[in-house]
Design an enzyme around this catalytic site. Structure first.
Site, short mmCIF file in Angstrom:
data_model
loop_
_atom_site.label_atom_id
_atom_site.label_comp_id
_atom_site.label_asym_id
_atom_site.label_seq_id
_atom_site.Cartn_x
_atom_site.Cartn_y
_atom_site.Cartn_z
CB ILE A 1 -7.20 35.33 -26.11
CG1 ILE A 1 -6.23 34.17 -25.90
CG2 ILE A 1 -8.08 35.05 -27.30
CD1 ILE A 1 -6.91 32.84 -25.56
CD GLU B 1 -3.80 25.25 -23.58
OE1 GLU B 1 -4.79 24.94 -22.92
OE2 GLU B 1 -3.84 26.02 -24.55
N GLY C 1 -0.79 28.39 -31.11
CA GLY C 1 -0.77 29.68 -31.80
C GLY C 1 0.60 30.17 -32.21
CB ALA C 2 3.65 30.96 -30.25
CB THR D 1 4.94 37.92 -23.96
OG1 THR D 1 5.76 37.32 -24.98
CG2 THR D 1 4.87 39.41 -24.21
CE LYS E 1 8.99 20.20 -27.17
NZ LYS E 1 9.38 19.31 -26.02
NE ARG F 1 14.41 29.94 -32.04
CZ ARG F 1 14.51 30.18 -33.33
NH1 ARG F 1 13.81 29.45 -34.19
NH2 ARG F 1 15.31 31.12 -33.77
N PRO G 1 10.92 36.02 -24.19
CG PRO G 1 13.19 35.78 -23.73
CD PRO G 1 12.23 36.35 -24.75
#
Lengths: 748, 170
Positions: A471, A714, A514-515, A643, A710, A637, A641
């Site tokens: 998104i 947000e 997500g990541a 995005t 992590k 981690r 860097p």
């Protein structure tokens, strides 16, 4: 052997979907070309509560090009149980059903869909639909509704009940220093730039392909199958590009229901797009009031925390957020209690918006903390260190990691906090008052079960796939980098596929999981491909790799390389050729608990941030400019860097909106949002944004998630508005306890 | 703007439409356009030039920014029939994959977007800004780009990208 610098986890590469986005070739939900397309335009309820007495469609039907006017009276059969309408979020209550019956539950509720051969004909005809209502008394005034606040019996999944400790009431009564008050947050609307839209392609076998604006293609897929009785094989939902969502696309929204309803009824392809005004007819961040009482010793050591909050929900569902827990978790204080309630207003159900709960509850709490620092005459940053809790103070559990102290240190240094003069109104720049404030941010580091596939072809191309969404978060790029890292291929040889309900299972993209989750699944799938490659390499004549196991090799530049003898290299193509394979495809699932994650089973998992803000306030006009922000983030981690920094910038900018601009005003007589457009619902613009510096604090953590990631979606917004509010107090000496801090509140 | 329809040329024009000639990204086309159709809807629904985005349809967000005779406008506020003879450049006309415009490259390099929905409008607006020749400093770019909203909050990266390109031209 010389090799190019390896690109993988930690490489700051350009977004892999960037070229599509800057050339306008990326197609969003309303942009997929379909033959013989019909356009649907939504007719909305003009009253907030009551029932429809009659609908006069005659004039609308007479407009050339109009094909159908769909209402609750002529719609095809749809499911009738609440259960059928439940989506992935499973909000307790009775989900909204568009065009179900004559009941009106909120203003702007969709009550008809005009379908025509052109968008313009549908829009014009919709304006001709005459509706007679029988209105009932409504209430959209949250401050009135709070009088009937309650604790919902059934709790929303993910809700964390606050745990009290000590005797906060007594400790507050006994405290030599006290702060108490009500803190407020206005309702906010997500307002992603892309308007909610769905394009439904109807196929002659009765199956549908749906391009939808959603944060979860599979969630919408399950919803459509359930509500309309499609067999699951006859529905495919795609969302390859999503023009922002910020939580508004977690639940299937009514335009997808209406578009599919029309397609099914007319057996035609249909597109429905909400207008910007109609974007205010669904999800919004709940309005909130939070009563905070803090007690402290004269040294600034906290002795009591009392934290009670109420947020708005609809009459038909209990939307709950974790609002009051953050302050109790973050601060070392022997006595603390909290209470969380909801209050019903006649609006659609409030919804998750970027950092739901924390953006409200942590932010407002951090304003109260700042007040207490001034009462105690302790520097606000020092106050936070005095009351620092290395463990989760509410649950009594250690964190898998918490580098907040380091974030404070690095952020303060970058900001120049030590140069701050303590007294409010003591810093100036010409005719502007200057203020410096800080705050803490906090969010969950979550992980959700996710599957992914990896397919390697003999020409060295790798495709990784997962039904997750992007998104704007950078999922395509995250998947590419994790795959590059795992199989040692350059990003140009990797394609990431997502946004398709046919792909391996993934949850809605939200909550900042997500990541971590998709990344772990992609890594597992790529590792499985690697294992298969190693096995096939054994068939090469002479077995150059001997009986090497996975631990003995690494994957580099498209070759399997012996760790001990790096000159021994087997190209992937050779290994596959030896086994007569043209491709290797593996699918794997990453579920909570594997790797080192079991060690973190009984630990708290959170991201933290330290935010520093500088404001300049025109003393005569009350105009606030946020001239500098430093956000130091401890989020484990960092995969990319570049995005990652953008994610934080975006959160900070939305936090600036929360601090100064964003507020949706209901007209309580009409029960309707008044400022439902971009002209009157203000979001930050270019001119509002000055210097924002993002710092990622080193925070290795192998227990939180398999990759040590992590999540960042947000954390950028949480606490940002508090740092700005606190800076405004420092500049002006005026404490404003309700967000947004508009000029009238500063001058008033 | 034509005041009468040449029946020989436009025999097939449906009643109520106005024949309009537009040059879009270098290609001249004559279309029978209903007078209430905006340039934005014509581009997206009629020409499949979906790079131009609809974000509000009210001139409040800038997502639909295109260049008309080199000047940036909100295409949602312009009726297509009023543009007879005009030269229109959309994001597709600025550059294509493999042949990017300097602004498009700069946006990629500075990560000047997240969801990408406001991006074509930002880029067209930035080109319009460059054509105007007014903006030289960061503050001027911020001020003169404020009609283009970005809800993902990529503003500072967008300004970096625009300044990069202005710097090269200056």
């Amino acid at each position: 052997m010389a090799t190019a610098a390896k690109i993988g986890i930690g490489s700051a590469i350009n977004r892999v979907d960037g070229v599509e986005k800057v050339t306008g070739t990326a197609r969003y939900a309303a942009e997929h070309p379909v033959e013989n397309l019909l356009y649907g335009y939504i007719v909305e309820a003009a009253i907030a509560k009551g029932r429809i007495v009659s609908i006069d469609e005659e004039a609308a039907r007479a407009v050339p090009g109009v094909v159908e006017v769909i209402t609750h009276l002529n719609r095809p059969h749809v499911a009738w149980t609440d259960h059928s309408y439940k989506d992935e979020l499973k909000i307790p209550g009775s989900p909204f059903r568009p065009l179900y019956d004559d009941r009106i539950q909120f203003s702007q509720q969709p009550i008809a869909l005009v379908v025509a051969e052109t968008f313009e004909a549908a829009r014009f005809a919709a304006s001709l639909v005459e509706v007679a209502y029988e209105a009932e008394a409504h209430n959209t005034d949250f401050e009135v509704a709070v009088g009937d606040k309650y604790v919902p019996k059934k709790k929303r999944s993910g809700y964390m009940a606050p745990k009290n400790r000590g005797d906060a009431a007594q400790a507050f009564a006994d405290a030599p220093l006290k702060v108490s008050g009500d803190y407020r947050l206005a309702p906010e609307h997500h307002n992603p730039m892309e308007m909610f839209a769905s394009t439904v392609e109807w196929h002659c076998d009765g199956s549908i392909t749906v391009w939808d604006k959603t944060q979860g293609s599979q969630g919408v897929h399950a919803y459509l199958a359930s509500v309309f009785g499609f067999s699951r094989k006859k529905v495919r939902v795609l969302n390859p590009y999503v023009g922002g969502a910020f939580g508004s696309g977690l639940r299937p929204q009514h335009q997808v229901f209406l578009a599919v309803l029309a397609a099914k009824m007319l057996e035609r392809s249909v597109r429905v797009t909400m207008t910007r005004q109609q974007m205010f007819s669904h999800a919004y961040r709940p309005q909130a009031v939070q009563s905070i009482a803090l007690g402290a010793e004269t040294t600034g050591k906290l002795t009591a925390i009392r934290n009670a909050a109420t947020t708005s929900t609809s009459r038909y569902e209990d939307n709950m957020e974790n609002v009051v827990t953050w302050g109790l978790m973050n601060y070392d204080c022997p006595n603390a209690d909290a209470e969380y309630t909801v209050a019903q207003v006649d609006t659609p159900t409030s919804a998750d918006m970027r950092a739901p709960g924390a953006a409200t509850g942590m932010t407002l709490f951090e304003i109260a903390i700042d007040e207490m620092a001034y009462v105690a005459k302790v520097d606000p940053l020092e106050f936070r260190l005095v009351n620092y809790s290395p463990i989760d103070a509410m649950n009594g559990t250690p964190y898998t990691s918490k580098a907040l102290r380091e974030a404070f240190r690095e952020g303060a240094e970058a900001f120049g906090w030590s140069e701050r003069s303590a007294e409010p109104r003591s810093m100036r720049d010409g005719k502007e008052l200057v203020g410096w404030g800080c705050a803490t941010g906090m969010w969950d580091a979550q992980f959700s079960k996710t599957s992914a596939s990896a397919k390697l072809t003999a020409n060295g191309h790798l495709e990784v796939a997962c039904a997750t969404s992007d998104i704007g978060t950078g999922s395509y790029t995250v998947m590419t980098l994790v795959a590059a890292e795992t199989l040692g291929l350059p990003p140009e040889q990797i394609t990431a596929k997502l946004g398709d309900s046919d792909l391996p299972t993934a949850p809605v993209e939200g909550g900042s999981w997500g990541a971590a989750s998709t990344g772990a699944a992609v890594q597992l799938a790529c590792q499985a491909v690697g294992k298969k490659l190693l096995k096939t390499a054994g068939k090469i004549a002479g077995a150059p790799l001997g009986d090497a196991k996975m631990d003995d090799v690494l994957f580099e530049d498209g070759c399997i390389v012996l760790k001990d003898t790096p000159t021994v290299r087997v190209p992937f193509g050779d290994a596959m050729h030896a086994a007569d394979l043209t491709e290797i495809e593996e699918e794997e699932t990453a579920a909570p608990g594997f790797g080192d994650m079991w060690k973190g089973l009984h630990k708290s998992k959170n991201t933290h941030s330290a935010i520093f803000a500088e404001v300049k306030v025109d003393e005569e006009l009350g105009v606030v400019r946020v001239t500098r922000i430093v956000d130091a983030v401890a989020a484990g981690r960092i995969i990319n860097p570049k995005t990652a920094r953008s994610q934080i910038l975006g959160g900070v900018v939305m936090g600036m909106g929360m601090a100064l601009h964003e507020e949706t005003f209901p007209d309580h007589r009409l029960g309707r949002w008044m400022n439902h457009n971009f002209g009157e619902y203000h979001v930050p613009v270019h001119a509002d944004i000055h210097d924002i510096q993002v710092i990622f604090v080193d925070e290795p953590d192998s227990e939180v998630t398999p990759l040590g990631v992590k999540g960042l979606g947000e954390i950028g917004i949480v606490g940002t508005a508090a740092a700005i509010a606190n800076a405004i107090f420092h500049a002006t000496g005026k404490r404003v306890r309700s967000l947004p801090i508009t000029i009238d509140k500063i001058l008033g | 703007m034509p005041t009468a329809v040449n029946s020989a040329t436009y025999a097939a024009v449906p009643i109520g439409t106005v024949p309009t000639t537009l040059t879009i990204n270098g290609e001249t086309r004559t279309r029978a356009i209903e007078p209430w159709t905006t340039l934005l809807d014509l581009l997206r629904e009629g020409e499949d030039l979906i790079g131009t985005k609809k974000g509000c349809d009210h001139g409040q967000c800038g997502a639909c920014t295109v260049l008309v005779d080199g000047r940036r406008i909100n295409s949602c506020l312009k009726l297509a029939v009023t543009l007879d003879g005009a030269n229109i450049t959309t994001i597709e006309g600025l550059g294509q994959p493999g042949d990017l415009h300097p602004l498009q490259s700069a946006f990629c390099d500075h990560d000047a977007f997240q969801c990408g929905y406001c991006t074509p409008g930002q880029i067209c607006s930035a080109q319009g800004l460059i054509n105007e020749g007014k903006a030289r400093t960061r503050d001027e770019v911020r001020e003169l780009m404020s009609g283009n909203l970005c809800r993902c909050g990529a503003y500072s990266n967008i300004v970096d990208a625009v300044l990069d390109v202005i710097g090269e031209k200056a």
